[in-house]
Every structure is written in C-alpha cells, then in structure tokens.
Design an enzyme around this catalytic site. Structure first.
Site, PDB file in Angstrom:
ATOM      1  N   CYS A  45       0.834  -1.212   0.000  1.00 55.23           N
ATOM      2  CA  CYS A  45       0.000   0.000   0.000  1.00 55.23           C
ATOM      3  C   CYS A  45       0.866   1.258   0.000  1.00 55.23           C
ATOM      4  O   CYS A  45       0.524   2.255  -0.642  1.00 55.23           O
ATOM      5  CB  CYS A  45      -0.944  -0.016   1.198  1.00 55.23           C
ATOM      6  N   THR A  46       1.977   1.194   0.699  1.00 60.19           N
ATOM      7  CA  THR A  46       2.897   2.337   0.729  1.00 60.19           C
ATOM      8  C   THR A  46       3.518   2.546  -0.645  1.00 60.19           C
ATOM      9  O   THR A  46       3.568   3.676  -1.151  1.00 60.19           O
ATOM     10  CB  THR A  46       3.975   2.123   1.800  1.00 60.19           C
TER      11      THR A  46
END
Length: 184
Positions: A78-79
C-alpha cells in the site's frame, strides 16, 4: 480475541494480499458485485484525512477521477502504491484527473500515513466498508486492491483488478491517456 476471529482476520488478510497479485475470480465474489463499466459510478460521501470534512464523488464532476482501494495504511504494498501515485501526481493533474485513495482505516490513520509519505491527494475513510462493497472491493475487514477510472460525467470507464503496486500508476496513466484520446 477468540481463536476463530484471529483466523478469520488472518484469512481475510491473506485474501486481500493475494488480490493485489492475482486475478482470482473468487476474490471478486467475496468482494461483492463490481459496478459495470459504461454506467454511472456509485456515488459516495466519506470523511477524508485533509481535515476539510467529507468528499463526494460529485465534487469532482468535470474532472477524471482515479478511485483506488487498498487494504491498509503503512503496509509495504500500500505504501509503494501510494508513493507511485504521489510521484506521478503532476501527470494526473496535467490530465485533469484527481486521485482518491480508499481503505477502512480511520481519518487519523490516513492523516498520519499522508504525513509520513508526503501524500498530497485525499485518502477516504471507509471504516464500515460500505463504499468498498459498492465497488465490489471488500473482504472484511479491509478493502481489496482495485482501481476505477471515472470520467468527468461520473461514468465508470475502467476497472483494474489484480493490481501490482510497483507499476500500477504507470498502467493507470496509460489507460487514462487512451480513454481521454477516445473521448476527444
């Protein structure tokens, strides 16, 4: 936490992780019905990390919207995905496109994530999963990694499933270019 709940959450997390790397048909069934391309995108109003209250899809009429769902703030995939969207943000703006990220995390978690990663686009707090369900992107207790391109009239034009975070923003930009050239 009971043993049953632990395994339910673990299983959901594994499915959400796999949804980011595969096109497993069973993931779609678990996440709900995908909205049809060529039809109006499901409307929404959700709180955002920006401190400006709530954001609605209708706020962006006249602009393209890249609505991306992701499992959890501060996780590696997600980062990376968020960093790539941030890196390409000027290219999206040049194309009259707004990026909106969605997960079940809280407004405070989103604010911390944006601060930590220098994100300059809104993240929406879908804490009950209602928006994720409306877009067929939900495996309780989190959103699946799906992205939708919505045109300036609010019509859903593209759906991305089985997203690979490292290259996804590049794929979305390429498809956005195709859609905009077709619309011209």
């Amino acid at each position: 936490m009971s043993r049953c709940n632990f395994f339910r959450i673990l299983f959901a997390g594994i499915l959400a992780f796999l949804a980011g790397f595969t096109l497993a048909p069973s993931a779609h069934a678990l996440g709900g019905q995908l909205p049809p391309v060529g039809e109006p995108a499901p409307e929404f109003t959700l709180p955002t990390n920006t401190g400006e209250g709530e954001i609605s899809l209708s706020d962006y009429r006249g602009q393209w919207v890249v609505l991306y769902f992701y499992p959890k703030d501060f996780t590696s995939g997600c980062t990376i995905e968020a960093q790539r969207f941030q890196r390409d943000l000027p290219k999206y703006r040049d194309r009259n496109a707004q990026i909106l990220g969605v997960s079940a995390d809280s407004v405070n978690s989103h604010a911390e994530f944006c601060d930590a990663e220098g994100l300059k686009f809104p993240l929406l707090a879908d804490t009950d999963g209602a928006l994720s369900k409306a877009y067929g992107s939900w495996i309780a207790p989190m959103s699946m990694r799906h992205t939708f391109i919505i045109d300036p009239d609010g019509i859903l034009r593209e759906t991305f499933l089985g997203v690979r975070p490292t290259i996804h923003s590049t794929e979305v930009l390429a498809r956005l270019d195709e859609l905009q050239n077709t619309a011209s």
